[in-house]
Write a protein that holds these residues in place. Structure first.
Motif, PDB file in Angstrom:
ATOM      1  N   UNK A  43       0.837  -1.210   0.000  1.00 53.73           N
ATOM      2  CA  UNK A  43       0.000   0.000   0.000  1.00 53.73           C
ATOM      3  C   UNK A  43       0.868   1.255   0.000  1.00 53.73           C
ATOM      4  N   UNK A  44       1.908   1.262   0.823  1.00 53.73           N
ATOM      5  CA  UNK A  44       2.787   2.432   0.904  1.00 53.73           C
ATOM      6  C   UNK A  44       3.506   2.682  -0.422  1.00 53.73           C
ATOM      7  N   UNK A  45       3.952   1.613  -1.059  1.00 54.35           N
ATOM      8  CA  UNK A  45       4.623   1.766  -2.352  1.00 54.35           C
ATOM      9  C   UNK A  45       3.675   2.358  -3.389  1.00 54.35           C
ATOM     10  N   UNK A  46       2.446   1.867  -3.368  1.00 55.97           N
ATOM     11  CA  UNK A  46       1.455   2.375  -4.315  1.00 55.97           C
ATOM     12  C   UNK A  46       1.154   3.845  -4.047  1.00 55.97           C
ATOM     13  N   UNK A  47       0.993   4.184  -2.773  1.00 53.68           N
ATOM     14  CA  UNK A  47       0.696   5.576  -2.406  1.00 53.68           C
ATOM     15  C   UNK A  47       1.827   6.509  -2.826  1.00 53.68           C
ATOM     16  N   UNK A  53       6.081  10.566  -5.057  1.00 57.56           N
ATOM     17  CA  UNK A  53       7.193  10.594  -4.110  1.00 57.56           C
ATOM     18  C   UNK A  53       8.248   9.602  -4.579  1.00 57.56           C
ATOM     19  N   UNK A  54       9.401  10.124  -4.953  1.00 64.48           N
ATOM     20  CA  UNK A  54      10.478   9.298  -5.489  1.00 64.48           C
ATOM     21  C   UNK A  54      11.525   9.092  -4.399  1.00 64.48           C
ATOM     22  N   UNK A  55      11.765   7.834  -4.059  1.00 67.59           N
ATOM     23  CA  UNK A  55      12.621   7.495  -2.922  1.00 67.59           C
ATOM     24  C   UNK A  55      14.008   7.095  -3.392  1.00 67.59           C
ATOM     25  N   UNK A  56      15.030   7.699  -2.787  1.00 66.76           N
ATOM     26  CA  UNK A  56      16.429   7.367  -3.074  1.00 66.76           C
ATOM     27  C   UNK A  56      17.063   6.908  -1.760  1.00 66.76           C
ATOM     28  N   UNK A  76       3.830  13.307   7.794  1.00 69.73           N
ATOM     29  CA  UNK A  76       3.182  12.000   7.655  1.00 69.73           C
ATOM     30  C   UNK A  76       3.741  11.230   6.479  1.00 69.73           C
ATOM     31  N   UNK A  77       4.360  11.935   5.534  1.00 65.02           N
ATOM     32  CA  UNK A  77       4.957  11.266   4.375  1.00 65.02           C
ATOM     33  C   UNK A  77       6.129  10.385   4.780  1.00 65.02           C
ATOM     34  N   UNK A  78       6.750  10.669   5.921  1.00 66.64           N
ATOM     35  CA  UNK A  78       7.836   9.815   6.416  1.00 66.64           C
ATOM     36  C   UNK A  78       7.349   8.378   6.573  1.00 66.64           C
ATOM     37  N   UNK A  79       6.106   8.230   6.997  1.00 62.95           N
ATOM     38  CA  UNK A  79       5.529   6.902   7.207  1.00 62.95           C
ATOM     39  C   UNK A  79       5.355   6.189   5.872  1.00 62.95           C
ATOM     40  N   UNK A  80       4.869   6.905   4.861  1.00 64.25           N
ATOM     41  CA  UNK A  80       4.745   6.313   3.527  1.00 64.25           C
ATOM     42  C   UNK A  80       6.109   5.867   3.001  1.00 64.25           C
ATOM     43  N   UNK A  81       7.097   6.722   3.184  1.00 59.38           N
ATOM     44  CA  UNK A  81       8.429   6.462   2.645  1.00 59.38           C
ATOM     45  C   UNK A  81       9.072   5.247   3.311  1.00 59.38           C
ATOM     46  N   UNK A  82       9.121   5.239   4.634  1.00 64.54           N
ATOM     47  CA  UNK A  82       9.731   4.111   5.332  1.00 64.54           C
ATOM     48  C   UNK A  82       8.914   2.837   5.137  1.00 64.54           C
ATOM     49  N   UNK A  83       7.589   3.000   5.091  1.00 63.05           N
ATOM     50  CA  UNK A  83       6.722   1.846   4.881  1.00 63.05           C
ATOM     51  C   UNK A  83       6.877   1.245   3.500  1.00 63.05           C
ATOM     52  N   UNK A  84       7.327   2.044   2.534  1.00 64.59           N
ATOM     53  CA  UNK A  84       7.547   1.544   1.176  1.00 64.59           C
ATOM     54  C   UNK A  84       8.882   0.819   1.043  1.00 64.59           C
ATOM     55  N   UNK A  85       9.810   1.125   1.948  1.00 62.62           N
ATOM     56  CA  UNK A  85      11.150   0.536   1.882  1.00 62.62           C
ATOM     57  C   UNK A  85      11.214  -0.825   2.566  1.00 62.62           C
ATOM     58  N   UNK A  86      10.499  -0.968   3.688  1.00 59.58           N
ATOM     59  CA  UNK A  86      10.589  -2.212   4.465  1.00 59.58           C
ATOM     60  C   UNK A  86       9.276  -2.495   5.183  1.00 59.58           C
ATOM     61  N   UNK A 105      -5.840   4.141   9.145  1.00 59.77           N
ATOM     62  CA  UNK A 105      -4.725   3.544   8.407  1.00 59.77           C
ATOM     63  C   UNK A 105      -3.640   3.055   9.363  1.00 59.77           C
ATOM     64  N   UNK A 106      -3.384   3.827  10.414  1.00 58.44           N
ATOM     65  CA  UNK A 106      -2.374   3.430  11.406  1.00 58.44           C
ATOM     66  C   UNK A 106      -2.794   2.153  12.130  1.00 58.44           C
ATOM     67  N   UNK A 107      -4.068   2.046  12.445  1.00 60.89           N
ATOM     68  CA  UNK A 107      -4.566   0.841  13.119  1.00 60.89           C
ATOM     69  C   UNK A 107      -4.456  -0.377  12.223  1.00 60.89           C
ATOM     70  N   UNK A 108      -4.699  -0.196  10.925  1.00 63.41           N
ATOM     71  CA  UNK A 108      -4.598  -1.306   9.990  1.00 63.41           C
ATOM     72  C   UNK A 108      -3.161  -1.813   9.873  1.00 63.41           C
ATOM     73  N   UNK A 109      -2.204  -0.960  10.169  1.00 62.63           N
ATOM     74  CA  UNK A 109      -0.808  -1.372  10.121  1.00 62.63           C
ATOM     75  C   UNK A 109      -0.336  -1.872  11.490  1.00 62.63           C
ATOM     76  N   UNK A 110      -1.246  -1.912  12.446  1.00 61.58           N
ATOM     77  CA  UNK A 110      -0.956  -2.342  13.811  1.00 61.58           C
ATOM     78  C   UNK A 110       0.119  -1.463  14.441  1.00 61.58           C
ATOM     79  N   UNK A 111      -0.071  -0.162  14.283  1.00 64.37           N
ATOM     80  CA  UNK A 111       0.812   0.819  14.896  1.00 64.37           C
ATOM     81  C   UNK A 111       0.725   0.701  16.414  1.00 64.37           C
ATOM     82  N   UNK A 112       1.839   0.954  17.077  1.00 62.74           N
ATOM     83  CA  UNK A 112       1.873   0.937  18.538  1.00 62.74           C
ATOM     84  C   UNK A 112       1.603   2.355  19.032  1.00 62.74           C
TER      85      UNK A 112
END
Length: 265
Positions: A43-47, A53-56, A76-86, A105-112
């Motif tokens: 989902x994060x990669x798609x978003x 958002x181009x990640x290097x 909040x984009x930090x979450x998309x970026x890191x979530x797309x990497x791993x 969305x955070x609950x669906x990812x089982x955020x703490x």
């Protein structure tokens, strides 16, 4: 006209992807299947792709477990970026759970979720984080405790590393690997990002959400550099303040180098 068509396309496409993945994630969460860690990454990669958002990536994600990533936090984009990497799980303040869009969305990812001001819950929260680390999950901590303007690292709170200390006795080798991560938004519209465009990258909190989202959707292309630093082995009895100082020094060095277009190695 083209801009509004693009915004409409992004919103509809992201909604379709979300609804398509939702049933699978709900089942995975209910049964606590490991796939619950992988679906959010898709989902994060798609978003990121839809938002432009181009990640290097600089450096490499630590392969040993358990690992805690300590990153600077601009948006909040930090979450998309890191979530797309791993396949990661995040630690967020409890208020996020009630936010529109971001909360579900955070609950669906089982955020703490942690209530930092409620000391009565501190022990249970630290234990929960330690359990997730022990289970081999990659836990992301934003030790500043809030978002910055993206140009600097705020003071980080050593107390937030308590979870790493709590996990040490329960993991193989009694070591938690803490890896500093710098997230730097460097270009927009293909040009170097100056202070004028910084509100598109960063969301310090004093900016209204809707105008900020519109700015991101209109930007079409945002380049972000993610730098993985040198992993710190945290053992029983190690000093959390020294850990915090080491993490802060690495993040500042990597962040500054990326923003200035230099090599930090």
């Amino acid at each position: 006209m083209i801009t509004w068509l693009r915004i409409g396309f992004v919103v509809v496409a992201l909604a379709i992807v979300t609804l398509a993945l939702l049933p699978f994630q709900l089942v995975a969460l209910a049964l606590d299947l490991k796939i619950r860690r992988h679906i959010p990454r898709l989902w994060h990669r798609t978003a990121c792709g839809l938002l432009g958002i181009r990640i290097h990536v600089r450096g490499q994600l630590e392969k040993r477990r358990p690992v805690m990533l300590a990153a600077n936090h601009a948006s909040w984009k930090d979450i998309l970026v890191l979530g797309a990497i791993a396949d990661v799980t995040f630690i967020a303040k409890s208020e996020v759970a009630s936010w529109p869009v971001f909360g579900p969305l955070a609950k669906l990812q089982k955020t703490i979720f942690v209530a930092r001001e409620d000391k009565r819950k501190a022990g249970a929260q630290v234990t929960q984080i330690a359990e997730r680390l022990t289970a081999g999950e990659i836990v992301v901590l934003f030790p500043e405790g809030t978002t910055s303007d993206g140009n600097r690292l705020l003071d980080i709170k050593s107390s937030l590393f308590g979870a790493a200390a709590a996990a040490v006795p329960h993991v193989p080798g009694n070591i938690v690997h803490v890896q500093p991560v710098a997230i730097a938004y460097t270009r927009v519209y293909g040009m170097a990002m100056g202070r004028y465009h910084r509100p598109i990258a960063a969301w310090p909190g004093d900016i209204e959400l809707v105008p900020h989202l519109m700015g991101v959707l209109k930007a079409e292309a945002i380049d972000v550099e993610v730098s993985f630093g040198e992993t710190i082995e945290f053992r029983a009895g190690d000093n959390r303040k020294l850990l915090s100082a080491n993490v802060a020094a690495q993040i500042r060095r990597m962040l500054l180098a990326c923003l200035r277009g230099r090599d930090y190695g």
